[in-house]
Scaffold this motif. Structure first.
Motif, PDB file in Angstrom:
ATOM      1  N   PRO A 169       0.811  -1.222   0.000  1.00  0.00           N
ATOM      2  CA  PRO A 169       0.000   0.000   0.000  1.00  0.00           C
ATOM      3  C   PRO A 169       0.842   1.268   0.000  1.00  0.00           C
ATOM      4  N   GLU A 170       0.270   2.312  -0.561  1.00  0.00           N
ATOM      5  CA  GLU A 170       0.957   3.602  -0.594  1.00  0.00           C
ATOM      6  C   GLU A 170       0.688   4.422   0.662  1.00  0.00           C
ATOM      7  N   LYS A 171      -0.392   4.073   1.371  1.00  0.00           N
ATOM      8  CA  LYS A 171      -0.786   4.842   2.544  1.00  0.00           C
ATOM      9  C   LYS A 171      -1.074   3.922   3.726  1.00  0.00           C
ATOM     10  N   TYR A 172      -0.795   4.407   4.926  1.00  0.00           N
ATOM     11  CA  TYR A 172      -1.258   3.796   6.157  1.00  0.00           C
ATOM     12  C   TYR A 172      -1.835   4.923   7.004  1.00  0.00           C
ATOM     13  N   LYS A 173      -3.149   4.871   7.202  1.00  0.00           N
ATOM     14  CA  LYS A 173      -3.854   6.001   7.832  1.00  0.00           C
ATOM     15  C   LYS A 173      -3.558   7.247   7.006  1.00  0.00           C
ATOM     16  N   GLU A 174      -3.073   8.312   7.646  1.00  0.00           N
ATOM     17  CA  GLU A 174      -2.799   9.532   6.885  1.00  0.00           C
ATOM     18  C   GLU A 174      -1.346   9.640   6.438  1.00  0.00           C
ATOM     19  N   TYR A 175      -0.554   8.573   6.673  1.00  0.00           N
ATOM     20  CA  TYR A 175       0.876   8.618   6.391  1.00  0.00           C
ATOM     21  C   TYR A 175       1.228   7.914   5.073  1.00  0.00           C
ATOM     22  N   ASP A 176       2.195   8.470   4.358  1.00  0.00           N
ATOM     23  CA  ASP A 176       2.752   7.779   3.200  1.00  0.00           C
ATOM     24  C   ASP A 176       3.624   6.622   3.677  1.00  0.00           C
ATOM     25  N   VAL A 177       3.478   5.464   3.042  1.00  0.00           N
ATOM     26  CA  VAL A 177       4.353   4.326   3.337  1.00  0.00           C
ATOM     27  C   VAL A 177       5.585   4.480   2.449  1.00  0.00           C
ATOM     28  N   THR A 178       6.717   4.834   3.048  1.00  0.00           N
ATOM     29  CA  THR A 178       7.913   5.160   2.264  1.00  0.00           C
ATOM     30  C   THR A 178       9.053   4.153   2.427  1.00  0.00           C
ATOM     31  N   VAL A 179       8.947   3.248   3.398  1.00  0.00           N
ATOM     32  CA  VAL A 179      10.040   2.300   3.667  1.00  0.00           C
ATOM     33  C   VAL A 179       9.490   0.894   3.833  1.00  0.00           C
ATOM     34  N   ILE A 180      10.158  -0.073   3.197  1.00  0.00           N
ATOM     35  CA  ILE A 180       9.943  -1.491   3.492  1.00  0.00           C
ATOM     36  C   ILE A 180      11.090  -1.901   4.402  1.00  0.00           C
ATOM     37  N   GLY A 181      10.780  -2.275   5.627  1.00  0.00           N
ATOM     38  CA  GLY A 181      11.794  -2.509   6.645  1.00  0.00           C
ATOM     39  C   GLY A 181      12.575  -3.797   6.479  1.00  0.00           C
ATOM     40  N   ASP A 182      13.621  -3.938   7.298  1.00  0.00           N
ATOM     41  CA  ASP A 182      14.448  -5.144   7.309  1.00  0.00           C
ATOM     42  C   ASP A 182      13.587  -6.401   7.440  1.00  0.00           C
ATOM     43  N   ARG A 183      13.779  -7.346   6.530  1.00  0.00           N
ATOM     44  CA  ARG A 183      13.162  -8.673   6.609  1.00  0.00           C
ATOM     45  C   ARG A 183      11.631  -8.634   6.712  1.00  0.00           C
ATOM     46  N   ALA A 184      11.028  -7.596   6.161  1.00  0.00           N
ATOM     47  CA  ALA A 184       9.575  -7.414   6.294  1.00  0.00           C
ATOM     48  C   ALA A 184       8.775  -8.588   5.735  1.00  0.00           C
ATOM     49  N   PHE A 185       9.254  -9.203   4.664  1.00  0.00           N
ATOM     50  CA  PHE A 185       8.536 -10.320   4.032  1.00  0.00           C
ATOM     51  C   PHE A 185       9.289 -11.640   4.203  1.00  0.00           C
ATOM     52  N   GLN A 186      10.237 -11.676   5.086  1.00  0.00           N
ATOM     53  CA  GLN A 186      11.149 -12.816   5.221  1.00  0.00           C
ATOM     54  C   GLN A 186      10.425 -14.162   5.296  1.00  0.00           C
ATOM     55  N   LYS A 187      10.833 -15.069   4.411  1.00  0.00           N
ATOM     56  CA  LYS A 187      10.383 -16.463   4.387  1.00  0.00           C
ATOM     57  C   LYS A 187       8.871 -16.625   4.205  1.00  0.00           C
ATOM     58  N   ASN A 188       8.243 -15.652   3.581  1.00  0.00           N
ATOM     59  CA  ASN A 188       6.842 -15.834   3.220  1.00  0.00           C
ATOM     60  C   ASN A 188       6.787 -16.717   1.974  1.00  0.00           C
ATOM     61  N   LYS A 189       6.238 -17.879   2.112  1.00  0.00           N
ATOM     62  CA  LYS A 189       6.257 -18.868   1.036  1.00  0.00           C
ATOM     63  C   LYS A 189       5.015 -18.819   0.142  1.00  0.00           C
ATOM     64  N   ASN A 190       4.145 -17.845   0.380  1.00  0.00           N
ATOM     65  CA  ASN A 190       2.916 -17.742  -0.396  1.00  0.00           C
ATOM     66  C   ASN A 190       3.007 -16.743  -1.544  1.00  0.00           C
ATOM     67  N   ILE A 191       3.833 -15.739  -1.374  1.00  0.00           N
ATOM     68  CA  ILE A 191       3.886 -14.649  -2.355  1.00  0.00           C
ATOM     69  C   ILE A 191       4.558 -15.107  -3.645  1.00  0.00           C
ATOM     70  N   LYS A 192       3.883 -14.860  -4.769  1.00  0.00           N
ATOM     71  CA  LYS A 192       4.444 -15.141  -6.090  1.00  0.00           C
ATOM     72  C   LYS A 192       4.717 -13.858  -6.875  1.00  0.00           C
ATOM     73  N   ASN A 193       3.930 -12.847  -6.619  1.00  0.00           N
ATOM     74  CA  ASN A 193       4.027 -11.599  -7.381  1.00  0.00           C
ATOM     75  C   ASN A 193       3.808 -10.439  -6.425  1.00  0.00           C
ATOM     76  N   ILE A 194       4.690  -9.456  -6.472  1.00  0.00           N
ATOM     77  CA  ILE A 194       4.529  -8.311  -5.580  1.00  0.00           C
ATOM     78  C   ILE A 194       4.691  -7.004  -6.346  1.00  0.00           C
ATOM     79  N   THR A 195       3.774  -6.090  -6.112  1.00  0.00           N
ATOM     80  CA  THR A 195       3.849  -4.747  -6.678  1.00  0.00           C
ATOM     81  C   THR A 195       4.103  -3.774  -5.536  1.00  0.00           C
ATOM     82  N   ILE A 196       5.132  -2.962  -5.688  1.00  0.00           N
ATOM     83  CA  ILE A 196       5.541  -2.047  -4.623  1.00  0.00           C
ATOM     84  C   ILE A 196       4.920  -0.677  -4.862  1.00  0.00           C
TER      85      ILE A 196
END
Length: 206
Positions: free
Chosen positions: A56-83
């Motif tokens: 997502p581009e937004k969380y509440k009224e804030y812009d989501v500007t950073v994907i943090g360390d290991r945020a998606f680590q070892k998620n075995k379900n994701i095949k396609n991701i749009t940032i």
């Protein structure tokens, strides 16, 4: 008359509450966890089971500007991701071990990428950087992330073709690409960092 109005209002509230409950469908956003830092939001984790994810581009009224360390680590379900187009920074090992991830696109907004963001994504076969990005590119449809200013290939995948002009291959750039069978290293490359092809059991370097 007043009793009738009260009864109608009560009925509408009941219908609304039960209607909302029955129609509720979980979305990807429900499984994202964020932290607020000053004037922006950091995506710190995702625990969902969807195969296709849109950050997502937004969380509440804030812009989501950073994907943090290991945020998606070892998620075995994701095949396609749009940032999301507000993301400016992707931190270290953000997608480490996402073993079923096949495709990822880096938007034009990204200015900083940490180390090993796609390490051990064993099924990754396509990386695309938005051509309008001023800091990184995937020139000549190479399916890799190249730091434009330094001509450093920082991350590749199973189907990467290293383009002429790349001078450095960063540490662990192809780590875990165990479906890659061969790769040609052009003569413009003058520096290959350590562990570039770690866990690439089938690789043949040309």
């Amino acid at each position: 008359m007043k009793k009738n109005i009260a009864a109608i209002l009560f009925l509408l509230v009941v219908i609304f509450l039960f209607g909302c409950k029955s129609e509720y469908v979980p979305t990807a956003t429900d499984y994202f966890e964020f932290e607020i830092e000053e004037d922006h939001a950091v995506l710190v984790s995702y625990s969902g089971t969807l195969s296709k994810i849109v950050v997502p581009e937004k969380y509440k009224e804030y812009d989501v500007t950073v994907i943090g360390d290991r945020a998606f680590q070892k998620n075995k379900n994701i095949k396609n991701i749009t940032i999301g187009n507000n993301i400016k920074q992707i931190d270290n090992f953000a997608f480490l071990g996402c073993s079923n991830l096949e495709y990822i696109e880096i938007p034009k907004s990204v200015k900083k990428i940490g180390v090993g963001i796609l390490t051990n994504c064993v099924n990754l076969k396509s990386i695309v950087v938005d051509p309008e990005n001023n800091f990184y590119d995937s020139r000549n449809e190479c399916k890799a992330i190249i730091e434009t200013k330094t001509n450093t290939l920082i991350m590749g995948c199973n189907e990467t073709a290293i383009p002429l002009g790349v001078t450095v291959i960063e540490e662990s750039a192809f780590s875990g690409c165990n479906k890659m069978v061969s790769i040609i290293i052009p003569n413009t490359v003058v520096d290959i960092k350590k562990s570039v092809f770690s866990n690439c059991s089938k690789i043949r370097i040309i």
